[in-house]
Design a protein around this motif. Sequence first.
Motif, short mmCIF file in Angstrom:
data_model
loop_
_atom_site.label_atom_id
_atom_site.label_comp_id
_atom_site.label_asym_id
_atom_site.label_seq_id
_atom_site.Cartn_x
_atom_site.Cartn_y
_atom_site.Cartn_z
N GLN A 48 0.79 -1.23 0.00
CA GLN A 48 0.00 0.00 0.00
C GLN A 48 0.82 1.28 0.00
N HIS A 80 -4.67 -0.55 0.72
CA HIS A 80 -4.52 -0.11 -0.66
C HIS A 80 -4.64 1.41 -0.71
N SER A 92 -4.07 2.82 -8.82
CA SER A 92 -4.24 2.11 -7.56
C SER A 92 -3.04 1.23 -7.28
N TRP A 93 -2.85 0.91 -5.99
CA TRP A 93 -1.76 0.04 -5.59
C TRP A 93 -2.04 -0.53 -4.21
N GLY A 94 -1.43 -1.67 -3.92
CA GLY A 94 -1.57 -2.31 -2.63
C GLY A 94 -2.18 -3.70 -2.73
N ASP A 96 -4.93 -6.44 -3.16
CA ASP A 96 -6.14 -6.55 -3.99
C ASP A 96 -6.95 -7.80 -3.64
N LEU A 101 -8.67 -2.94 -6.25
CA LEU A 101 -7.76 -2.10 -7.04
C LEU A 101 -8.34 -1.77 -8.42
N ASN A 108 -1.99 -8.22 -6.33
CA ASN A 108 -1.47 -7.08 -5.59
C ASN A 108 -0.57 -6.25 -6.50
#
Length: 122
Positions: A48, A80, A92-94, A96, A101, A108
């Motif tokens: 994240q 996230h 988006s990131w982190g 999932d 996401l 991820n």
Amino acid sequence: DEQRRLQPKKVEALAGERVVAVLAGEDHSLALTANGAVWSWGWGAGGQLGLGDRQTQWQPTKLEALADQRVLVVSAGREHSLALTADGAVWSWGDDWRGMLGHGDQQNQLQPTKIEGLAGQR
């Protein structure tokens, strides 16, 4: 440092930046600066922080993956994070684990990744 604090303390790593927004996830934090840069710190096990790994960061670290983007808005979830850029793209990131996401899978993302399903939407 790892000390718990009962009173506010200035985040010295951001002293030279003009911070316009701060956000708190469950165990991580984000800061958005006036020039559109995103900084993250905290627990990174879910990716994240968007720094390309799962390491914990004790100090704010600039997200180089978004360095060529002007970020207007950021959001922090449980594990996230999301960003909206000036060109209308959503990144988006982190973690999932439930598809949050928006990439159509449960992979991820350790760095900000553009949500292609939203490309061109207004």
